[in-house]
Design a protein around this motif. Structure first.
Motif, mmCIF file in Angstrom:
data_model
loop_
_atom_site.group_PDB
_atom_site.id
_atom_site.type_symbol
_atom_site.label_atom_id
_atom_site.label_comp_id
_atom_site.label_asym_id
_atom_site.label_seq_id
_atom_site.Cartn_x
_atom_site.Cartn_y
_atom_site.Cartn_z
ATOM 1 N N SER A 25 -54.358 15.173 -110.295
ATOM 2 C CA SER A 25 -54.285 16.359 -110.842
ATOM 3 C C SER A 25 -55.771 16.810 -111.094
ATOM 4 C CB SER A 25 -53.526 16.118 -112.242
ATOM 5 O OG SER A 25 -54.249 15.251 -113.062
ATOM 6 N N GLY A 26 -55.919 17.866 -111.826
ATOM 7 C CA GLY A 26 -57.472 18.595 -112.080
ATOM 8 C C GLY A 26 -57.949 18.970 -111.271
ATOM 9 N N ARG A 27 -59.245 19.709 -111.600
ATOM 10 C CA ARG A 27 -60.067 20.599 -110.368
ATOM 11 C C ARG A 27 -61.069 19.634 -109.780
ATOM 12 N NH1 ARG A 27 -60.509 26.135 -113.902
ATOM 13 N NH2 ARG A 27 -58.258 26.327 -114.270
ATOM 14 N N THR A 28 -61.200 18.514 -110.425
ATOM 15 C CA THR A 28 -62.534 17.889 -110.164
ATOM 16 C C THR A 28 -62.166 16.620 -109.131
ATOM 17 O OG1 THR A 28 -62.371 16.391 -112.009
ATOM 18 C CG2 THR A 28 -63.684 18.516 -112.203
ATOM 19 N N PHE A 29 -61.142 16.611 -108.451
ATOM 20 C CA PHE A 29 -61.084 15.573 -107.541
ATOM 21 C C PHE A 29 -62.139 15.105 -106.706
ATOM 22 C CE2 PHE A 29 -58.308 12.678 -105.222
ATOM 23 C CZ PHE A 29 -58.681 12.956 -104.044
ATOM 24 N N SER A 30 -62.771 16.103 -106.180
ATOM 25 C CA SER A 30 -63.797 15.754 -105.264
ATOM 26 C C SER A 30 -65.026 15.076 -105.693
ATOM 27 C CB SER A 30 -64.258 16.830 -104.548
ATOM 28 O OG SER A 30 -64.801 17.994 -105.664
ATOM 29 N N SER A 31 -64.984 15.051 -107.047
ATOM 30 C CA SER A 31 -66.142 14.205 -107.900
ATOM 31 C C SER A 31 -65.763 12.724 -107.953
ATOM 32 C CB SER A 31 -66.446 14.771 -109.151
ATOM 33 O OG SER A 31 -65.562 14.876 -110.078
ATOM 34 N N TYR A 32 -64.632 12.279 -107.563
ATOM 35 C CA TYR A 32 -64.248 11.042 -107.761
ATOM 36 C C TYR A 32 -64.311 10.326 -106.543
ATOM 37 C CZ TYR A 32 -62.571 12.206 -112.510
ATOM 38 O OH TYR A 32 -62.443 12.785 -113.896
ATOM 39 N N VAL A 33 -64.868 9.068 -106.842
ATOM 40 C CA VAL A 33 -64.705 8.026 -105.730
ATOM 41 C C VAL A 33 -63.020 7.488 -105.985
ATOM 42 C CG1 VAL A 33 -65.312 5.695 -104.818
ATOM 43 C CG2 VAL A 33 -67.124 7.334 -105.548
ATOM 44 N N MET A 34 -62.423 7.407 -104.756
ATOM 45 C CA MET A 34 -61.023 6.887 -104.785
ATOM 46 C C MET A 34 -60.826 5.606 -103.976
ATOM 47 S SD MET A 34 -59.869 9.243 -106.569
ATOM 48 C CE MET A 34 -57.998 9.110 -106.307
ATOM 49 N N GLY A 35 -59.741 4.897 -104.550
ATOM 50 C CA GLY A 35 -59.685 3.498 -104.085
ATOM 51 C C GLY A 35 -58.264 3.240 -103.983
ATOM 52 N N TRP A 36 -57.892 2.240 -103.275
ATOM 53 C CA TRP A 36 -56.190 1.586 -103.213
ATOM 54 C C TRP A 36 -56.577 0.203 -103.600
ATOM 55 C CZ3 TRP A 36 -52.031 4.163 -103.119
ATOM 56 C CH2 TRP A 36 -51.885 5.518 -102.398
ATOM 57 N N PHE A 37 -55.846 -0.373 -104.546
ATOM 58 C CA PHE A 37 -55.490 -1.799 -104.832
ATOM 59 C C PHE A 37 -54.137 -2.169 -104.514
ATOM 60 C CE2 PHE A 37 -59.613 -3.008 -106.920
ATOM 61 C CZ PHE A 37 -60.154 -1.837 -106.797
ATOM 62 N N ARG A 38 -53.957 -3.453 -104.508
ATOM 63 C CA ARG A 38 -52.410 -3.753 -104.405
ATOM 64 C C ARG A 38 -52.255 -4.972 -105.307
ATOM 65 N NH1 ARG A 38 -52.213 -5.714 -98.289
ATOM 66 N NH2 ARG A 38 -53.473 -7.666 -98.364
ATOM 67 N N GLN A 39 -50.787 -5.203 -105.637
ATOM 68 C CA GLN A 39 -50.671 -6.528 -106.436
ATOM 69 C C GLN A 39 -49.361 -6.994 -106.224
ATOM 70 O OE1 GLN A 39 -50.974 -6.014 -110.831
ATOM 71 N NE2 GLN A 39 -50.963 -8.082 -111.187
ATOM 72 N N ALA A 40 -49.576 -8.324 -105.552
ATOM 73 C CA ALA A 40 -48.271 -8.989 -105.212
ATOM 74 C C ALA A 40 -47.858 -9.925 -106.403
ATOM 75 C CB ALA A 40 -48.603 -10.015 -103.918
#
Length: 124
Positions: A25-40
């Motif tokens: 959500s939000g208008r500033t998505f492009s200002s964020y570094v994004m990541g994926w994590f996982r938890q088993a």
């Protein structure tokens, strides 16, 4: 502030592919570094992949390198994780995360916002 919602998880067989999505959500998505994590189950949450703000830089955990691809569409406020050649060891809850500071991050503590997670189960 940004809110993240993951989708696309499910039950697949070993060798199959799956694509996860994370809508922000939000208008500033492009200002964020994004990541994926996982938890088993019974394990710590671990880093999977990260992508820079303009999508020009990516970084992967060794365990998924060559099989998973992270991408983003800033126009759609969405980050993706394409997973190929899935293995039972990939079974986990997958979380999307956003980092408001510069530079890629591979540690949980480097991310500011988290989604609720989506379950991925890979049967042998």
């Amino acid at each position: 502030q940004v809110q993240l919602v993951e989708s696309g998880g499910g039950l697949v067989q070993a060798g199959d592919s799956l694509r996860l999505s994370c809508a922000a959500s939000g208008r500033t998505f492009s200002s964020y570094v994004m990541g994926w994590f996982r938890q088993a189950p019974g394990k710590e949450r671990e880093f999977v992949a990260t992508i820079g703000r303009s999508a020009s830089i990516t970084y992967y955990a060794d365990s998924v390198k060559g099989r998973f691809t992270i991408s983003r569409d800033n126009a759609k406020n969405t980050v993706y994780l394409q997973m190929r050649t899935l293995e039972p060891e990939d079974t986990a809850v997958y979380y999307c995360a956003a980092r408001g500071r510069t530079g890629l991050g591979s540690s949980r503590t480097e991310y500011d916002y988290w989604g609720q997670g989506t379950q991925v189960t890979v049967s042998s």
